[in-house]
Write an enzyme that holds these catalytic residues in place. Structure first.
Site, PDB file in Angstrom:
ATOM      1  N   GLU A  15      -5.474  -0.025  -7.047  1.00 38.21           N
ATOM      2  CA  GLU A  15      -5.316  -1.427  -6.674  1.00 38.21           C
ATOM      3  C   GLU A  15      -5.673  -2.318  -7.858  1.00 38.21           C
ATOM      4  O   GLU A  15      -6.513  -1.951  -8.686  1.00 38.21           O
ATOM      5  CB  GLU A  15      -6.204  -1.758  -5.471  1.00 38.21           C
ATOM      6  CG  GLU A  15      -5.840  -0.957  -4.221  1.00 38.21           C
ATOM      7  CD  GLU A  15      -6.751  -1.259  -3.040  1.00 38.21           C
ATOM      8  OE1 GLU A  15      -7.705  -2.054  -3.210  1.00 38.21           O
ATOM      9  OE2 GLU A  15      -6.508  -0.704  -1.945  1.00 38.21           O
ATOM     10  N   HIS A  39      -5.238  -5.213   0.758  1.00 41.90           N
ATOM     11  CA  HIS A  39      -6.575  -4.762   1.161  1.00 41.90           C
ATOM     12  C   HIS A  39      -7.347  -5.889   1.851  1.00 41.90           C
ATOM     13  O   HIS A  39      -8.482  -6.215   1.481  1.00 41.90           O
ATOM     14  CB  HIS A  39      -7.355  -4.266  -0.060  1.00 41.90           C
ATOM     15  CG  HIS A  39      -8.458  -3.303   0.292  1.00 41.90           C
ATOM     16  ND1 HIS A  39      -8.893  -2.321  -0.563  1.00 41.90           N
ATOM     17  CD2 HIS A  39      -9.230  -3.177   1.400  1.00 41.90           C
ATOM     18  CE1 HIS A  39      -9.880  -1.637  -0.008  1.00 41.90           C
ATOM     19  NE2 HIS A  39     -10.101  -2.148   1.203  1.00 41.90           N
TER      20      HIS A  39
END
EC number: 1.1.1.95
Length: 410
Positions: free
Chosen positions: A269, A292
């Site tokens: 990420e 997220h």
């Protein structure tokens, strides 16, 4: 209470990644005013510099406390993860230094469960694909491939706090709830536990993942497992990014074996919001991609701020380690005398050596608390003695073989 060994305004808290203001309010209300606050994450060099003289650090999921960073923190006493997970912290390295790590495993439970319910409803109705096409000027009004949630089967993998909340919410929509867990769990409502993962995958219209990140869950949803899913079913992952084999998921979407997916977590990420995000899943209109944000609600962040700050305050004030993830758990009352703490390797003879120190000095132990894990022991000793005697005892405690850390709390 006796005078603390270090005045509260000299105890430094380093808070990064914009932890909720409620955390700062709690710390200040408890007398901790020496707070260094950063809205974003720090790079490694900035982190090492800021943490060097910090006694406590509070972080979220982007900051990685490696062994190298932890060893640079010469005064570090405890770590607070203002989130569910602790995989961003080298727990073993922290334990070796006698540093407990606290988190908030349940504070964002409702937020994650609600996000999954929202994604589930959107996917069943085919909204992601219809929305993407409408943005491109395509009017695609169809009932085909659009379904109600009522009467559908939801398969939950991992029936913990989030899984159970999700099951309750799904039942209120009229869904049939099934779950798979490596442990036998008491079902809530009318949920049914399934003994084999393959059976759950075969029967479910929607599969939602709620498992921790560990070696046994890495790519647990690979090509084989996805092929066992019901044709035309949906996959949702709001747990950990390593749980789903992304190329295998792409293949299942491209072949139309799966009708859609919702992914909130990814194997890698972006470190900051300004960094670009790339994923092979971006090419699919029938996939919901979110950055997220499962626990990213105002309510969840406020609850997390209060919970983790409270745990750090308790540890600093009286040595309580209840719910520490890498440390023996002890819940302690306040004591009016002196309190010493001793963290040591879990080996025979340490407690005897500790008690001998006080016996030889003629000091009566008012209370003693011991808890151990496989590798570590944590002893808290309350005594009635003046500061000089307590300081002398502390130096003797530090000299005991196997000592990791010893300190005079107050």
């Amino acid at each position: 209470m006796a005078k603390v060994s270090l005045e509260k305004d000299k105890i430094k808290f380093l808070l990064v990644e914009g932890v909720h203001q409620k955390a700062l309010e709690s710390l200040r209300a408890a007398g901790y005013t020496n707070i260094e606050f950063h809205k974003g994450a720090l790079d490694d060099e900035q982190l090492k510099e800021s943490i060097r003289d910090a006694h406590f650090i509070g972080l979220r999921s982007r900051t990685h406390l490696t062994e190298d960073v932890i060893n640079a923190a010469e005064k570090l006493v405890a770590i607070g993860c203002f989130c569910i997970g602790t995989n961003q912290v080298d727990l073993d390295a922290a334990a070796k230094r006698g540093i407990p790590v606290f988190n908030a495993p349940f504070s964002n439970t409702r937020s994650v469960a609600e996000l999954v319910i929202g994604e589930l409803l959107l996917l069943l109705r085919g909204v992601p694909e219809a929305n993407a096409k409408a943005h491109r000027g395509v009017w695609n009004k169809l009932a085909a491939g659009s379904f109600e949630a009522r009467g559908k089967k939801l398969g939950i993998i991992g029936y913990g706090h989030i899984g159970t909340q999700l099951g309750i919410l799904a039942e209120s929509l009229g869904m049939y709830v099934y779950f798979y867990d490596i442990e036998n769990k008491l079902p809530l409502g009318n949920a049914t536990q399934v003994q084999h993962l393959s059976d759950l995958l075969n029967m479910s219209d929607v599969v939602s993942l709620h498992v921790p990140e560990n070696p046994s869950t890495k790519n647990m949803m690979g090509a084989k497992e996805i092929s066992l899913m019901k044709p035309g079913s949906l996959l949702i992952n709001a747990s950990r990014g390593t749980v789903v084999d992304i190329p295998a998921l792409c293949d299942a979407l491209a072949s139309k074996h799966l009708a859609g997916a919702a992914i909130d977590v990814f194997p890698t990420e972006p470190a900051t919001n300004s960094d670009p995000f790339t994923s092979p899943l971006c090419e699919f209109d029938n996939v919901l991609l979110t950055p997220h944000i499962g626990g990213s609600t105002q309510e969840a962040q406020e609850n997390i701020g209060l919970e983790v700050a409270g745990k750090l305050i308790k540890y600093s004030d009286n040595g309580s380690t209840l719910s520490a993830v890498n440390f023996p758990e002890v819940s302690l009352p306040l004591h009016g005398g002196r309190r010493l703490m001793h963290i040591h390797e879990n080996r025979p003879g340490v407690l005897t050596a500790l008690n001998k120190i006080f016996a030889e000095q003629g000091v009566n132990i008012a209370a003693q608390y011991l808890q151990t894990s496989a590798q570590m022991g944590y002893v808290v000793i309350d005594i009635e003695a003046d500061e000089d005697v307590a300081e002398k005892a502390l130096q003797a405690m530090k000299a005991i073989p196997g000592t990791i850390r010893a300190r005079l709390l107050y």
